[in-house]
Design an enzyme around this catalytic site. Structure first.
Site, PDB file in Angstrom:
ATOM      1  CD  GLN A 255      -3.251   0.281   0.168  1.00  0.00           C
ATOM      2  OE1 GLN A 255      -3.121  -0.539  -0.028  1.00  0.00           O
ATOM      3  NE2 GLN A 255      -2.998   2.179  -0.928  1.00  0.00           N
ATOM      4  CG  HIS A 258      -1.091   3.101  -4.768  1.00  0.00           C
ATOM      5  ND1 HIS A 258      -1.463   2.628  -5.340  1.00  0.00           N
ATOM      6  CD2 HIS A 258      -2.073   1.976  -3.725  1.00  0.00           C
ATOM      7  CE1 HIS A 258      -2.554   1.101  -5.593  1.00  0.00           C
ATOM      8  NE2 HIS A 258      -2.363   1.117  -4.669  1.00  0.00           N
ATOM      9  CD  GLU A 322      -8.456   2.351  -1.358  1.00  0.00           C
ATOM     10  OE1 GLU A 322      -8.291   2.843  -2.123  1.00  0.00           O
ATOM     11  OE2 GLU A 322      -7.707   2.699  -0.470  1.00  0.00           O
ATOM     12  CG  HIS A 323      -6.958  -1.370   0.527  1.00  0.00           C
ATOM     13  ND1 HIS A 323      -6.836  -0.513   0.050  1.00  0.00           N
ATOM     14  CD2 HIS A 323      -7.850  -2.141  -0.669  1.00  0.00           C
ATOM     15  CE1 HIS A 323      -6.707   0.024  -1.390  1.00  0.00           C
ATOM     16  NE2 HIS A 323      -7.777  -0.849  -1.468  1.00  0.00           N
ATOM     17  CG  ASP A 356      -5.228  -3.571  -4.957  1.00  0.00           C
ATOM     18  OD1 ASP A 356      -6.412  -3.363  -4.786  1.00  0.00           O
ATOM     19  OD2 ASP A 356      -3.855  -2.991  -4.496  1.00  0.00           O
ATOM     20  CG  HIS A 415     -49.150  18.099  -4.063  1.00  0.00           C
ATOM     21  ND1 HIS A 415     -48.654  19.683  -4.463  1.00  0.00           N
ATOM     22  CD2 HIS A 415     -48.147  17.428  -3.271  1.00  0.00           C
ATOM     23  CE1 HIS A 415     -47.413  19.386  -3.976  1.00  0.00           C
ATOM     24  NE2 HIS A 415     -46.635  17.865  -4.354  1.00  0.00           N
TER      25      HIS A 415
END
Length: 428
Positions: A255, A258, A322-323, A356, A415
């Protein structure tokens, strides 16, 4: 990585903080580029490609000949890997198809939903330091399954004006309609507003750097929908004394490589494992080609020692990663307690890399704590649910008076009248 031993609960909020970026100047720059693309179309996109990607483009569109050439540049082994991943992604997302049913809420009152594909979608695929051809599969495959009529892809070219061949091969396999050589803010603007070459889409998907994310958020305010707000990528690993330190370190580093603004978080109940992971991170880091990037990301990262698996899970749910990787003996039990996470990886063999690339789940996920409210990309991301209702005379009799009373109480006489005229009609 910063080590935090047995933090009190009032310290957790600080532990869960992401790296802070001052985006004031960035937002002004993004706004200026978007306005220019909206006003001048292709001409502006080409100028920004020259400025930012250092390439002079005669045309933005990728030709069939260029895709054919890309097929010859990708090895048979990589092509087979892309096809395997595509098959798994297709299988997982096809199983998400919505099956609506008619519900009779009262006699003569039928309600139902139909899933309708978004007609035109735009996919942004980063080029940069890591051309993410896997993201092509993740975004285009569910779009194709959903039935989107036009799937437009933008990705930055290299200085020779070529798109990474693996991106083009993945796009052909996944069923992308049209591909354009455009990156960054100018690509987002082109898909949001439309240019002479790039069609305007109804929703934009895909990751990118802080400029791309800011551009997506700006155009979403009034011009086009986006998949989700997002920031730099992140992972949280929960591990006990049964975890494999080499596996945990590899997950953290996968990770961290990245980008320099990525973040990794290790939460463990084992002091021994924490030390072993630190040693493994140092050893494995020195072997990485992207060592400098990973090192910077690790400066934003933390190892946290806690007392119990309940504390591990509670801290993770507050962080909303996220993960989320759960490498514990009781991972199945802990999985039941997950509330906030984008994608969860269970057991010591389920590395983030599997999701991934090729397990079948989607890797386009909410970051920066947005997992508290957003899902990752899935088949529904490419669809709208249109609701229908049908009322018979009996249906009017069943609910008509309730509608009149409620409309009257809200002081919406028109209405009320819309129902009243029907009630009178069936009484005659």
């Amino acid at each position: 990585m910063k080590i935090i031993n047995y933090p009190k609960q009032e310290q957790w909020a600080e532990i869960c903080q992401r790296p802070h970026l001052d985006i004031t100047q960035l937002m002004n720059t993004v706004s200026s580029v978007l306005s220019d693309v909206k006003a001048r179309g292709d001409e502006a996109v080409k100028e920004y490609e020259q400025r930012f990607d250092h390439v002079a483009l005669a045309s933005l569109a990728v030709t069939e000949a260029e895709i054919d050439e890309a097929e010859t540049l990708v090895s048979a082994d990589l092509k087979a890997a892309i096809k395997l991943a595509h098959e798994n992604i297709f299988k997982f997302h096809a199983a998400q198809k919505f099956e609506g049913q008619k519900i009779e809420t009262r006699a003569g009152v039928e309600c139902w939903q139909k899933s309708v594909a978004i007609e035109k979608v735009g996919l942004y695929i980063p080029g940069g330091t890591a051309p993410l051809f896997s993201t092509v599969l993740m975004l285009a495959t569910p779009a194709k399954i959903a039935g989107c009529q036009e799937i437009v892809l933008c990705t930055p070219p290299n200085r020779e004006g070529k798109v990474n061949p693996a991106i083009l091969v993945a796009a052909r396999i996944a069923g992308v309609s049209r591909i354009f050589k455009a990156g960054g803010v100018q690509a987002i603007g082109a898909m949001a507003y439309g240019t002479e070459s790039v069609p305007k889409v109804f929703k934009i998907f895909g990751p990118g750097n802080q400029y791309v994310m800011a551009a997506k958020q700006q155009v979403s305010l009034g011009d086009v929908a986006i998949d989700m707000p997002a920031g730099p990528s992140e992972v949280c690993v929960l591990a006990d004394d049964t975890a494999d330190a080499a596996f945990v370190a590899a997950d953290l580093l996968s990770q961290a490589e990245h980008g320099i603004d990525s973040q990794v978080l290790l939460v463990t109940t084992s002091e021994k494992l924490l030390q072993e992971v630190q040693n493994e991170v140092e050893r494995q880091l020195n072997l990485l080609p992207r060592k400098e990037i990973a090192e910077k990301a690790l400066e934003n990262s933390r190892c946290v020692l806690v007392s119990s698996s309940d504390e591990m899970m509670a801290l993770s749910n507050m962080y909303a990663p996220e993960h989320l990787i759960i490498q514990t003996a009781n991972y199945a039990e802990m999985a039941e307690q997950v509330v906030n996470a984008g994608s969860v990886f269970l057991g010591k063999y389920a590395c983030e890399s599997a999701g991934d690339y090729a397990s079948g789940t989607n890797h386009t996920l909410p970051t920066h704590g947005y997992a508290t409210a957003y899902s990752g990309v899935n088949l529904d991301s490419y669809c709208r649910k249109v609701t229908f209702q049908h009322l018979s005379e009996e249906g009017i009799r069943q609910i008509g008076r309730a509608v009149e009373l409620m409309a009257e109480a809200e002081q919406l006489d028109a209405h009320k009248n819309a129902m009243t005229v029907r009630l009178r009609a069936i009484e005659n």
